[in-house]
Every structure is written in structure tokens, then in C-alpha cells.
Motif scaffolding. Structure first.
Motif, mmCIF file in Angstrom:
data_model
loop_
_atom_site.group_PDB
_atom_site.id
_atom_site.type_symbol
_atom_site.label_atom_id
_atom_site.label_comp_id
_atom_site.label_asym_id
_atom_site.label_seq_id
_atom_site.Cartn_x
_atom_site.Cartn_y
_atom_site.Cartn_z
ATOM 1 N N PRO A 1 -2.045 -10.146 5.763
ATOM 2 C CA PRO A 1 -1.974 -9.384 4.504
ATOM 3 C C PRO A 1 -0.730 -8.504 4.421
ATOM 4 O O PRO A 1 -0.166 -8.326 3.342
ATOM 5 C CB PRO A 1 -3.259 -8.541 4.536
ATOM 6 C CG PRO A 1 -4.195 -9.303 5.425
ATOM 7 C CD PRO A 1 -3.318 -9.921 6.469
ATOM 8 N N ALA A 2 -0.296 -7.963 5.554
ATOM 9 C CA ALA A 2 0.878 -7.087 5.554
ATOM 10 C C ALA A 2 2.122 -7.847 5.110
ATOM 11 O O ALA A 2 2.979 -7.310 4.388
ATOM 12 C CB ALA A 2 1.085 -6.490 6.942
ATOM 13 N N HIS B 1 2.241 -10.335 3.023
ATOM 14 C CA HIS B 1 2.165 -10.485 1.569
ATOM 15 C C HIS B 1 2.520 -9.172 0.875
ATOM 16 O O HIS B 1 3.147 -9.186 -0.194
ATOM 17 C CB HIS B 1 0.761 -10.922 1.165
ATOM 18 C CG HIS B 1 0.438 -12.334 1.543
ATOM 19 N ND1 HIS B 1 0.966 -13.418 0.887
ATOM 20 C CD2 HIS B 1 -0.352 -12.836 2.520
ATOM 21 C CE1 HIS B 1 0.508 -14.530 1.435
ATOM 22 N NE2 HIS B 1 -0.283 -14.206 2.427
ATOM 23 N N PHE B 2 2.109 -8.058 1.472
ATOM 24 C CA PHE B 2 2.410 -6.762 0.868
ATOM 25 C C PHE B 2 3.926 -6.538 0.805
ATOM 26 O O PHE B 2 4.464 -6.160 -0.248
ATOM 27 C CB PHE B 2 1.752 -5.642 1.672
ATOM 28 C CG PHE B 2 2.141 -4.259 1.214
ATOM 29 C CD1 PHE B 2 1.619 -3.727 0.049
ATOM 30 C CD2 PHE B 2 3.039 -3.499 1.957
ATOM 31 C CE1 PHE B 2 1.980 -2.453 -0.383
ATOM 32 C CE2 PHE B 2 3.402 -2.233 1.540
ATOM 33 C CZ PHE B 2 2.873 -1.712 0.370
ATOM 34 N N TRP B 3 4.611 -6.786 1.919
ATOM 35 C CA TRP B 3 6.057 -6.566 1.936
ATOM 36 C C TRP B 3 6.786 -7.568 1.067
ATOM 37 O O TRP B 3 7.775 -7.234 0.412
ATOM 38 C CB TRP B 3 6.582 -6.618 3.374
ATOM 39 C CG TRP B 3 6.189 -5.418 4.158
ATOM 40 C CD1 TRP B 3 5.318 -5.357 5.219
ATOM 41 C CD2 TRP B 3 6.615 -4.070 3.922
ATOM 42 N NE1 TRP B 3 5.182 -4.064 5.657
ATOM 43 C CE2 TRP B 3 5.962 -3.253 4.882
ATOM 44 C CE3 TRP B 3 7.473 -3.471 3.011
ATOM 45 C CZ2 TRP B 3 6.160 -1.878 4.942
ATOM 46 C CZ3 TRP B 3 7.670 -2.096 3.064
ATOM 47 C CH2 TRP B 3 7.011 -1.319 4.018
ATOM 48 N N TYR C 1 -0.828 -14.220 -3.978
ATOM 49 C CA TYR C 1 -0.808 -12.817 -3.550
ATOM 50 C C TYR C 1 0.447 -12.091 -4.014
ATOM 51 O O TYR C 1 0.429 -10.858 -4.148
ATOM 52 C CB TYR C 1 -0.982 -12.717 -2.033
ATOM 53 C CG TYR C 1 -2.402 -13.020 -1.602
ATOM 54 C CD1 TYR C 1 -3.452 -12.187 -1.986
ATOM 55 C CD2 TYR C 1 -2.700 -14.154 -0.866
ATOM 56 C CE1 TYR C 1 -4.755 -12.464 -1.633
ATOM 57 C CE2 TYR C 1 -4.004 -14.448 -0.505
ATOM 58 C CZ TYR C 1 -5.025 -13.601 -0.893
ATOM 59 O OH TYR C 1 -6.329 -13.889 -0.544
ATOM 60 N N THR D 1 -0.047 -8.711 -5.956
ATOM 61 C CA THR D 1 0.629 -7.501 -5.482
ATOM 62 C C THR D 1 1.551 -6.924 -6.549
ATOM 63 O O THR D 1 1.596 -5.704 -6.751
ATOM 64 C CB THR D 1 1.444 -7.813 -4.207
ATOM 65 O OG1 THR D 1 0.601 -8.425 -3.243
ATOM 66 C CG2 THR D 1 2.034 -6.546 -3.629
ATOM 67 N N LEU E 1 1.284 -3.187 -8.016
ATOM 68 C CA LEU E 1 2.413 -2.266 -7.845
ATOM 69 C C LEU E 1 2.944 -1.773 -9.186
ATOM 70 O O LEU E 1 3.306 -0.601 -9.329
ATOM 71 C CB LEU E 1 3.532 -2.955 -7.060
ATOM 72 C CG LEU E 1 3.273 -3.202 -5.577
ATOM 73 C CD1 LEU E 1 4.387 -4.047 -4.974
ATOM 74 C CD2 LEU E 1 3.145 -1.882 -4.824
#
Length: 306
Positions: free
Chosen positions: A67-68, A70-72, A189, A193, A197
């Protein structure tokens, strides 16, 4: 594999993305770029979900191991999208598209710096040629005297260059991600995201769009989602090296859309720069294909032990 089908899908995907960009540009005078990012991302989500459900990949296609990551990827990609959308409101569509061709050139340099990929003199020379072409495109902006310089246009140049750099960084990040993540998960994702955001920017100038602009923004999201599906599907039927040259069809679309919809006529200097950048991109694509063929030949001649 069906290369002709892959080419057709890629060309249609690029056409849809240009329609989307035109809708975003047409609405840019009324809504800020991050609000446009929300509509582009949120309304793409149902299209992607329906596509995955139709392929019976909904349960597996959204599975993620990181998941991290995809976040970045979302942070980088959302910033790139916002910069690009803001630039559309400040510069002609063909100019934004042309300067955006710097992205694959920057990707070559970042791949060497961050992934340790070997970049030999041929590709470095091609990158240098391409960056010179970008400078030619920008020259009319850079050569203006300070009292005549259009501050809005210069901001647009900075934003589109920032967008190109961020898109290159996103591509490097995706190269790492796809070793563990499915493409469908990366696409889904990212849209999710970017939607979340963009909501954090509501206090910074979101407005209630008029009916026609609201319709254009919703269409931009839906069309962008469909375009992403066609683009992803194109690589199921043809190799990336076969499809890569068709990326430059975006310039033809931009010239037509810019002239017909916005009355934007490209300058001779800009077209010379576009030719130089396209030539550099073609050289890099050719070199990548030659290296790919060489690697494939080497693999075929390897013993079973490798």
C-alpha cells in the motif's frame, strides 16, 4: 499477439486522452487544477471497476502487497497531473504536448540514476538532442525581454516541465512496483489516491462550477478512465517497443484540437523543436528495440542452466 489491434487501441487511447485534455483546458478558466484532478480521478474509478468486473478480475486485480508504494505513486502522479492541468490553462495545447515529450527523455536519465540502468553514449546523445529540441520549443518564451515577458506563459512553462519531471519519476516508481503489483491495481489505486489527495485542496479555492463546466469535468473523468483501459489493453496485443512510436500521434491530435477548438496555431520554431524531440525519441525507441532483440537472442542461445 495482434500488433495491428494493439496499435489501434493505443491510437484510440491517445485520442481519448487528448479529448480529456481539451475538456480540462476548456474548464480551466473556471475551476482550479486540483479540483479538475478530483473529477478526472473520481469519475474514472467506476469505469475501471466495471472493466475489472467484466474481466472477472475484481477480486484479484485490486489485491496489493505494498500500500505504501501506491501511496507514493499517488503523491507523485497527482502532483504531475495537477501541474499539467494548470499548464493547460496558461499555454496552447500543442505547446503543452510538445514540452511534455521531455518526460521520456528525463526517464532515461532517472533510470540510470535511480535504477542503475546502463545508459551508453548512444542513448545519452539522443537525450541531449531531445532536450535541445525542448529548448528550441521554449526559445521564444526565453528570448523575450523582461518587459515583454508573459508571466502567465512562463509559469505555464515551469508547470509543464515540472509535470514532465514528475511523470518521469512516476514511471521509475512504477517500474519497481510492477515487479510485485498487478497493472490493474496500479491503475485503480492511483485513481483512488488522486481522488482522496485532491479533496485536501478544497479549502484552497474550489468553486461550484457552472452546468456546462460540470458536464465537461465529469466527461473528462469518464473519458480518461476509458482511455486508461484502452491504453492498458493495447499492451496485451503488442510489445511496448512496437507501440512506443505511436506516442507521438499525440502531437498530431494536439495540433488539430488546438486549432479547431481553441484557434491555436503553432509557430515554425515550435514545429522545428517538435521534429527534433520526435527524432530523439525515435532514436531512443530504436535503440531500446535493438537491445531488446539482442537480449532475446542471448536468452535463446543460453543453456538450460543459464
Amino acid at each position: 499477439m495482434s500488433p495491428a489491434r494493439g496499435m489501434a487501441l493505443k491510437l484510440f487511447a491517445l485520442f481519448l486522452f487528448m479529448v480529456m485534455a481539451s475538456l480540462i483546458k476548456a474548464s480551466s478558466s473556471e475551476v482550479p487544477s486540483f479540483q479538475a484532478v478530483f473529477f478526472r480521478s473520481f469519475f474514472a474509478l467506476p469505469v475501471i471497476v466495471i472493466w475489472l468486473a467484466a474481466r472477472k478480475e475484481l477480486s484479484t486485480g485490486l489485491r496489493t502487497r505494498s500500500p505504501a508504494a501506491h501511496f507514493w505513486r499517488g503523491i507523485i502522479g497527482t502532483s504531475a497531473m495537477a501541474c499539467g492541468f494548470a499548464a493547460l490553462g496558461l499555454l496552447p495545447l500543442p505547446e503543452v504536448t510538445a514540452i511534455g515529450f521531455a518526460s521520456p527523455l528525463i526517464t532515461v536519465l532517472l533510470a540510470a540514476a535511480l535504477l542503475g540502468e546502463k545508459v551508453r553514449s548512444f542513448r545519452l546523445g539522443a537525450v541531449g538532442i531531445g532536450l535541445f529540441g525542448v529548448l528550441v520549443i521554449l526559445w521564444p518564451r526565453l528570448s523575450l525581454s523582461p518587459d515583454k515577458m508573459n508571466e502567465a506563459a512562463m509559469l505555464g512553462v515551469v508547470l509543464v516541465l515540472a509535470s514532465a519531471g514528475l511523470r518521469s519519476l512516476a514511471q521509475i516508481h512504477i517500474r519497481r512496483m510492477v515487479q510485485l503489483e498487478q497493472t490493474s491495481a496500479v491503475v485503480f489505486y492511483f485513481s483512488l489516491t488522486a481522488t482522496l489527495l485532491s479533496l485536501f485542496t478544497i479549502p484552497f479555492g474550489w468553486v461550484m462550477p457552472s452546468g456546462p463546466v460540470l458536464f465537461m469535468l465529469i466527461c473528462a473523468g469518464l473519458i480518461g478512465g476509458v482511455g486508461q483501459i484502452f491504453l492498458t489493453s493495447s499492451y496485451r496485443f503488442a510489445e511496448a517497443s512496437v507501440l512506443a512510436p505511436f506516442e507521438y500521434a499525440s502531437m498530431l491530435y494536439a495540433l488539430v484540437f488546438g486549432y479547431v477548438l481553441f484557434g491555436e496555431v503553432p509557430t515554425g520554431i515550435m514545429m522545428i523543436g517538435v521534429f527534433i524531440v520526435t527524432l530523439a525519441g525515435a532514436l531512443i525507441i530504436w535503440r531500446e528495440r535493438q537491445l531488446g532483440l539482442a537480449r532475446g537472442k542471448a536468452r535463446r542461445t543460453m543453456t538450460p542452466q543459464g
